[in-house]
Design a protein around this motif. Structure first.
Motif, PDB file in Angstrom:
ATOM      1  N   LEU A  41      34.468  -9.720  93.620  1.00 26.89           N
ATOM      2  CA  LEU A  41      33.138 -10.283  93.456  1.00 26.89           C
ATOM      3  C   LEU A  41      32.678  -9.946  92.131  1.00 26.89           C
ATOM      4  N   ARG A  42      33.351  -8.878  91.531  1.00 24.52           N
ATOM      5  CA  ARG A  42      32.723  -8.469  90.238  1.00 24.52           C
ATOM      6  C   ARG A  42      33.605  -9.549  89.162  1.00 24.52           C
ATOM      7  N   LEU A  43      34.950  -9.794  89.481  1.00 23.40           N
ATOM      8  CA  LEU A  43      35.581 -10.868  88.680  1.00 23.40           C
ATOM      9  C   LEU A  43      34.698 -12.267  88.668  1.00 23.40           C
ATOM     10  N   VAL A  44      34.208 -12.436  89.812  1.00 24.18           N
ATOM     11  CA  VAL A  44      33.376 -13.831  89.809  1.00 24.18           C
ATOM     12  C   VAL A  44      32.726 -13.904  88.472  1.00 24.18           C
ATOM     13  N   SER A  45      31.682 -12.775  88.439  1.00 22.40           N
ATOM     14  CA  SER A  45      30.740 -12.832  87.271  1.00 22.40           C
ATOM     15  C   SER A  45      31.451 -12.699  85.807  1.00 22.40           C
ATOM     16  N   GLY A  46      32.591 -11.913  86.022  1.00 20.69           N
ATOM     17  CA  GLY A  46      33.424 -11.741  84.960  1.00 20.69           C
ATOM     18  C   GLY A  46      33.857 -13.207  84.276  1.00 20.69           C
ATOM     19  N   LEU A  47      34.500 -13.996  85.071  1.00 24.63           N
ATOM     20  CA  LEU A  47      34.979 -15.495  84.892  1.00 24.63           C
ATOM     21  C   LEU A  47      33.866 -16.207  84.393  1.00 24.63           C
ATOM     22  N   ARG A  48      32.665 -16.252  84.917  1.00 26.19           N
ATOM     23  CA  ARG A  48      31.689 -16.998  84.664  1.00 26.19           C
ATOM     24  C   ARG A  48      31.201 -16.666  83.122  1.00 26.19           C
ATOM     25  N   ALA A  49      31.130 -15.543  82.858  1.00 27.47           N
ATOM     26  CA  ALA A  49      30.689 -14.868  81.587  1.00 27.47           C
ATOM     27  C   ALA A  49      31.763 -15.578  80.609  1.00 27.47           C
ATOM     28  N   LEU A  50      33.023 -15.503  80.727  1.00 24.27           N
ATOM     29  CA  LEU A  50      33.858 -16.288  79.828  1.00 24.27           C
ATOM     30  C   LEU A  50      33.755 -17.882  79.958  1.00 24.27           C
ATOM     31  N   GLY A  51      32.929 -18.181  80.645  1.00 22.59           N
ATOM     32  CA  GLY A  51      32.803 -19.837  80.686  1.00 22.59           C
ATOM     33  C   GLY A  51      33.749 -20.398  81.656  1.00 22.59           C
ATOM     34  N   VAL A  52      34.600 -19.523  82.573  1.00 25.36           N
ATOM     35  CA  VAL A  52      35.459 -20.434  83.478  1.00 25.36           C
ATOM     36  C   VAL A  52      34.824 -20.758  84.766  1.00 25.36           C
ATOM     37  N   LYS A  53      34.941 -21.784  85.011  1.00 18.26           N
ATOM     38  CA  LYS A  53      34.109 -22.520  86.147  1.00 18.26           C
ATOM     39  C   LYS A  53      34.842 -22.750  87.494  1.00 18.26           C
ATOM     40  N   ARG A  54      34.273 -23.234  88.557  1.00 16.45           N
ATOM     41  CA  ARG A  54      34.823 -23.516  89.788  1.00 16.45           C
ATOM     42  C   ARG A  54      35.861 -24.719  89.332  1.00 16.45           C
ATOM     43  N   ASN A  55      36.987 -24.503  90.012  1.00 18.63           N
ATOM     44  CA  ASN A  55      38.020 -25.723  89.937  1.00 18.63           C
ATOM     45  C   ASN A  55      38.684 -25.642  88.472  1.00 18.63           C
ATOM     46  N   ASP A  56      38.558 -24.606  87.524  1.00 20.96           N
ATOM     47  CA  ASP A  56      39.271 -24.446  86.297  1.00 20.96           C
ATOM     48  C   ASP A  56      40.532 -23.879  87.084  1.00 20.96           C
ATOM     49  N   VAL A  57      41.357 -23.914  86.024  1.00 21.67           N
ATOM     50  CA  VAL A  57      42.807 -23.251  86.395  1.00 21.67           C
ATOM     51  C   VAL A  57      43.084 -21.905  85.761  1.00 21.67           C
ATOM     52  N   ALA A  58      43.526 -20.852  86.501  1.00 21.56           N
ATOM     53  CA  ALA A  58      43.942 -19.617  85.715  1.00 21.56           C
ATOM     54  C   ALA A  58      45.861 -19.571  86.039  1.00 21.56           C
ATOM     55  N   CYS A  59      45.983 -19.220  84.747  1.00 13.47           N
ATOM     56  CA  CYS A  59      47.540 -18.955  85.086  1.00 13.47           C
ATOM     57  C   CYS A  59      47.752 -17.525  85.150  1.00 13.47           C
ATOM     58  N   LEU A  60      48.635 -17.124  86.194  1.00 14.97           N
ATOM     59  CA  LEU A  60      48.809 -15.899  86.564  1.00 14.97           C
ATOM     60  C   LEU A  60      50.442 -15.350  86.328  1.00 14.97           C
ATOM     61  N   TRP A  61      50.430 -14.630  85.312  1.00 17.06           N
ATOM     62  CA  TRP A  61      51.846 -14.303  84.993  1.00 17.06           C
ATOM     63  C   TRP A  61      52.408 -12.990  84.648  1.00 17.06           C
ATOM     64  N   GLY A  62      52.870 -12.396  85.754  1.00 15.99           N
ATOM     65  CA  GLY A  62      53.295 -10.939  85.880  1.00 15.99           C
ATOM     66  C   GLY A  62      54.244 -10.755  86.894  1.00 15.99           C
ATOM     67  N   LEU A  63      54.803  -9.516  86.782  1.00 19.32           N
ATOM     68  CA  LEU A  63      55.428  -9.017  87.745  1.00 19.32           C
ATOM     69  C   LEU A  63      54.432  -8.503  88.965  1.00 19.32           C
ATOM     70  N   ASN A  64      55.074  -8.322  90.075  1.00 18.38           N
ATOM     71  CA  ASN A  64      54.151  -7.978  91.080  1.00 18.38           C
ATOM     72  C   ASN A  64      53.472  -6.458  90.768  1.00 18.38           C
ATOM     73  N   SER A  65      52.148  -6.568  90.805  1.00 22.37           N
ATOM     74  CA  SER A  65      51.546  -5.421  90.616  1.00 22.37           C
ATOM     75  C   SER A  65      49.989  -5.363  91.521  1.00 22.37           C
ATOM     76  N   LEU A  66      49.414  -4.435  91.508  1.00 24.54           N
ATOM     77  CA  LEU A  66      47.821  -4.451  92.179  1.00 24.54           C
ATOM     78  C   LEU A  66      47.162  -5.125  91.434  1.00 24.54           C
ATOM     79  N   GLU A  67      47.138  -5.133  90.092  1.00 26.34           N
ATOM     80  CA  GLU A  67      46.331  -6.272  89.191  1.00 26.34           C
ATOM     81  C   GLU A  67      46.716  -7.541  89.383  1.00 26.34           C
ATOM     82  N   TRP A  68      47.849  -7.955  89.810  1.00 24.20           N
ATOM     83  CA  TRP A  68      48.035  -9.405  90.005  1.00 24.20           C
ATOM     84  C   TRP A  68      47.531  -9.639  91.476  1.00 24.20           C
TER      85      TRP A  68
END
Ligand code: ATP
Ligand code: MG
Length: 539
Positions: A41-68
């Protein structure tokens, strides 16, 4: 999907939110469902602050981790589509996925940043520093990367989750790319509905494989949809924590099983081969491990039986599926597993299936046919690729898998092979996976991949095996030839005439495989072509 996992209707309401849902297998950090909900829920506002909107696409690129994991759920809460990428990608491959998916923000493992920087010149859009977010805990942030923020640094105040009622639940939650075994990887649009119904289906069909006291091995790449099911399913429907390991590495996996007393694992067949050939397994206490489910690639009866003999206390079963079906469509459960080594199980209850022959008829019992599937977990379509979508969907909402299967009178299915990979020797069809299963039993064969090579003189494909040798000293070309001849003759005694290795046996150092466990036959074909060119030059 968010509502299903965290809302009032969720199957996990009965579970304590303060129990660990994910455990970092290397440093022991834990993540509870309560903490996951909070950071999402805190990332929701973090993403909005960056201007990332609903249905935008985020690429997630990493090895398995808790942050992933935290990124995945945070984006889901924000209604942002996640396109997870394979950690093994080279620069041009990640560039393809970022461009094709239209991602406008990337969450990235710091170790992959040099590859991303190399890919930048091929990218269609700029990624300013604030849109490149590092997947690591704040204390592990590399000093030289001060210009970027880590995951925790972009979190804002607690925001509101996006809800997806009715029509909107057809928004794309996940944009995973298929493994690219038969061509370029295709972006598969998995909607919130698709994934929710998959979890409901697994809840009915798979539940009996795990219980509340279990711990699950989180070793498959989460970026592949099979690994992704581990992220969603066990901690959220049965309340079973996942021990997260960055990637398959023999010693760290064995020691994690011992340390965390892992009981259940989802794996791919190459891991079985590694365990069978390993000299380390006896040094670890693996007695906690009760069940393993193999999927994503063929697991032959021979491999299953060798494994059962070596590890009698572990029940090995199979699952089957594909990115386009979110992914699991078949699992083995119940007593009928007995005597069905190499079978993939029954259809999950939310799917309907047909086996269709080359003449377009429904196959009779025991007859081969291409598997067609229909149901609420079948993808919306391929992203940016209406042609591919049209080719693969038949009227009536049927998805054509491209796999050839048979079904028995108890409703159990078995994979013969992929339509595209069947070797055509004169009028016959030779399934490479079947030969690989048999060859793996040879005492001097550690690993194997079979392809068809074109023979100009006879105008046909000939089956050829690439093998990795074991228990044998190979120093000279003559040693090599002797082993090749021995293996070819050994197989000839065990298969029908047309399945013999007329294309030869080639001894190699390793068989190329994808992180999702598939033999990269296209790489073997490139090799075969190179060998042929070299031969022509010699002549
Ligand atoms: P692409 O579609 O890009 O060529 P891919 O089909 O390998 O790649 P995935 O969606 O990762 O991409 O894999 C699904 C395929 O994996 C299935 O169609 C099937 O061929 C194979 N597969 C999955 N599970 C099994 C299994 N248990 N036994 C045999 N094959 C399997
Ligand atoms: Mg496929």
């Amino acid at each position: 999907l968010w509502d299903y996992l965290f809302g009032n209707e969720s199957p996990l309401q009965k579970f304590d939110k303060s129990l660990p849902a994910y455990i970092d297998g290397l440093d022991g950090r834990t993540l509870t469902r309560g903490q996951l909900e909070e950071s999402s829920l805190r990332l929701v506002s973090g993403l909005r602050a960056l201007g990332v909107k609903r249905n935008d696409v985020a690429c997630l690129w990493g090895l398995n981790s808790l942050e992933w994991v935290r990124t995945a759920y945070g984006c889901m809460a924000a209604g942002v589509t996640v396109s997870p990428a394979n950690y093994a990608y080279a620069a041009h491959e990640i560039a393809h996925q970022v461009n094709d998916s239209g991602a406008s923000v990337i969450f990235i493992d710091p170790s992959l940043l040099p590859v991303f920087d190399a890919a930048r010149k091929e990218l269609k859009r700029d990624f300013p520093n604030e849109r490149v977010i590092l997947l690591c805990p704040p204390e592990k942030k590399p000093k030289e990367l001060a210009q970027y923020k880590v995951f925790d640094e972009v979190l804002g105040a607690r925001g509101q989750p996006e809800h997806f009622p009715g029509q909107q639940s057809r928004d794309t939650a996940w944009l995973c790319y298929s493994s690219g075994t038969t061509g370029l990887p295709k972006g598969v649009m998995t909607t919130h509905n698709n994934m929710t119904s998959q979890l409901q289906a697994l809840n009915i069909g798979y539940q009996q494989l795990v219980s509340g006291r279990d711990k699950v091995l989180g070793i498959l790449p989460f970026s592949h949809i099979y690994g992704l099911t581990i992220v969603h399913f066990q901690p959220f429907t049965v309340g079973v924590p996942v021990v997260v390991l960055p990637r398959f590495e023999e010693i760290s996996v064995l020691s994690a099983i011992q340390k965390y007393k892992i009981t259940h694992g989802l794996i791919v067949p190459p891991i079985l081969i590694i365990l069978l050939n390993s000299t380390n397994v006896d040094k670890y206490d693996l007695s906690s491990l009760r069940t393993l489910m193999a999927g994503a690639a063929p697991c032959s009866p021979e491999l299953t039986e060798s494994f059962n003999k070596r590890f009698p206390h572990i029940a090995l079963t199979q699952g089957y599926g594909m990115t386009e079906c979110s992914p699991t469509t078949h699992v083995c459960t119940g007593e009928e597993v007995e005597g069905r080594a190499g079978w993939i199980g029954r259809l999950l209850p939310t799917f309907q299936a047909r086996l269709v022959t080359e003449d377009g008829e429904d196959a009779k019992r025991g007859e081969r046919g291409e598997l067609w599937l229909r149901g609420p977990s079948v993808m919306k379509g391929y992203h940016n690729n209406p042609d591919a979508t049209e080719k693969t969907m038949a009227p009536g909402g049927w998805y054509k898998t491209g796999d050839v299967l048979i079904i028995d009178d108890k409703g159990w299915y078995k994979v013969v092979d992929r339509v595209k990979e069947l070797i055509k020797y004169k009028g016959f069809q030779v399934p490479p996976a079947e030969l690989e299963g048999i060859l793996l039993q040879h005492e001097k064969v550690a690993d194997v991949g079979v392809i068809g090579v074109w023979d100009e003189a006879q105008a046909t494909e000939l089956p050829r095996a690439y093998i990795v040798a074991k228990n044998v000293n190979i120093k000279t070309g003559a040693d090599r030839d002797a082993l090749s001849a021995e293996v070819a003759a050994w197989l000839a005694e065990r298969v029908a005439q047309h399945k013999r290795l007329r294309g030869g046996v080639v001894v190699v150092e390793m068989i190329p495989k994808s992180p999702s466990g598939k033999i990269l036959r296209k790489d073997l074909r490139v090799r075969a072509q190179a060998e042929r060119d070299a031969e022509v030059q010699l002549r």
